[in-house]
Design a protein around this motif. Structure first.
Motif, short mmCIF file in Angstrom:
data_model
loop_
_atom_site.label_atom_id
_atom_site.label_comp_id
_atom_site.label_asym_id
_atom_site.label_seq_id
_atom_site.Cartn_x
_atom_site.Cartn_y
_atom_site.Cartn_z
N ASN A 5 0.84 -1.20 0.00
CA ASN A 5 0.00 0.00 0.00
C ASN A 5 0.87 1.24 0.00
O ASN A 5 2.08 1.18 0.14
N PRO A 46 -16.83 3.11 -6.30
CA PRO A 46 -16.05 3.45 -5.10
C PRO A 46 -15.74 4.94 -5.04
O PRO A 46 -15.33 5.53 -6.04
N ASP A 48 -13.62 6.12 -2.69
CA ASP A 48 -12.34 6.25 -2.02
C ASP A 48 -11.36 7.02 -2.90
O ASP A 48 -11.18 6.70 -4.07
N GLN A 50 -8.15 7.09 -3.00
CA GLN A 50 -7.02 6.30 -3.49
C GLN A 50 -7.43 5.50 -4.73
O GLN A 50 -6.68 5.40 -5.70
N ILE A 51 -8.64 4.93 -4.69
CA ILE A 51 -9.12 4.18 -5.85
C ILE A 51 -9.28 5.11 -7.04
O ILE A 51 -8.88 4.79 -8.17
N LYS A 52 -9.85 6.28 -6.80
CA LYS A 52 -10.02 7.25 -7.88
C LYS A 52 -8.67 7.69 -8.44
O LYS A 52 -8.52 7.86 -9.65
N PHE A 72 -15.34 -4.30 -4.86
CA PHE A 72 -14.62 -3.44 -3.93
C PHE A 72 -14.79 -3.94 -2.50
O PHE A 72 -15.90 -4.14 -2.01
N LYS A 75 -10.26 -2.24 0.48
CA LYS A 75 -8.81 -2.14 0.43
C LYS A 75 -8.38 -1.30 -0.76
O LYS A 75 -9.00 -1.36 -1.82
N THR A 76 -7.32 -0.52 -0.59
CA THR A 76 -6.91 0.38 -1.66
C THR A 76 -5.44 0.25 -2.05
O THR A 76 -4.95 1.02 -2.87
N ASP A 77 -4.73 -0.73 -1.48
CA ASP A 77 -3.35 -0.93 -1.91
C ASP A 77 -3.35 -1.53 -3.32
O ASP A 77 -4.34 -2.11 -3.77
N VAL A 81 -6.19 -3.84 -5.41
CA VAL A 81 -6.88 -3.29 -6.58
C VAL A 81 -6.67 -4.18 -7.79
O VAL A 81 -7.62 -4.47 -8.54
#
Length: 202
Positions: A5, A46, A48, A50-52, A72, A75-77, A81
């Motif tokens: 992450n 999502p 989030d 980080q996802i964007k 989804f 988690k965003t690491d 993804v």
């Protein structure tokens, strides 16, 4: 190399560049109906950041977000993804396989052996793509970036080969487009997104 992450220092041991894949689209009979791209479940995109941010670094940010949405898990690491995207690509490949299989069995194609042959070739390619996606998934826990890239690139080639089967010599089907072309384009774009996000690990 490890997928981690954003709060963890990335230790880069090696990196294999994304394989460039040139996929040709090809036509078939104009009479064959073209199914729409496989729709995804109506799941909220999502929100989030980080996802964007990750999706914004791909060529298809909107498709990236809607593809991740049904899978989804919060988690965003990067590893997570990539895993979500591979799961989505796998599920949509299964749907494409079912569509090609159903079309090949449709009685209205009984007198159209070239189209039937092309569709049978497609679901063989989808089976191969599923194997490639599984190999990519298996490479995530061991942080094998090269295998992820190679296997996803191979799946992208499989989708293109499906379309190519309708114009392959010596007996190409003239006119029209592959009945799977929209579905395959969507699958190829998802593969491109996976490669783009995997490429961020450097």
């Amino acid at each position: 190399m490890e997928l981690t992450n954003k709060k963890t220092v990335l230790v880069l041991l090696c990196f294999r560049p994304v394989l460039a894949i040139c996929v040709a689209s090809a036509p078939i009979t104009a009479s064959a109906p073209v199914p729409p791209p496989i729709s995804q479940p109506p799941t909220a995109v999502p929100s989030d950041p980080q996802i964007k941010s990750l999706c914004a670094k791909t060529e298809y940010p909107d498709l990236c977000l809607t593809t991740i949405a049904p899978f989804f898990n919060g988690k965003t690491d990067i590893a997570s993804v990539v895993e979500m995207l591979i799961k989505a690509g796998t599920e949509q490949t299964k749907q494409a396989n079912a569509t090609a299989t159903k079309m090949a069995a449709d009685p209205k194609y009984a007198d159209d052996p070239k189209t039937i042959s092309g569709l049978k070739g497609c679901y063989e390619m989808y089976d191969d793509a599923l194997d490639n996606m599984q190999n990519a998934m298996d490479a995530i826990p061991v942080h094998d970036i090269g295998t992820i890239e190679t296997m996803v690139s191979a799946a992208i080639t499989d989708y293109g080969t499906c379309d190519d089967g309708f114009t392959r010599q010596p007996n190409p089907v003239p006119g029209g487009v592959s009945p799977m072309v929209d579905i395959n384009e969507n699958l190829q774009n998802i593969g491109s997104i996976i490669l783009a996000i995997t490429d961020l690990v450097h």
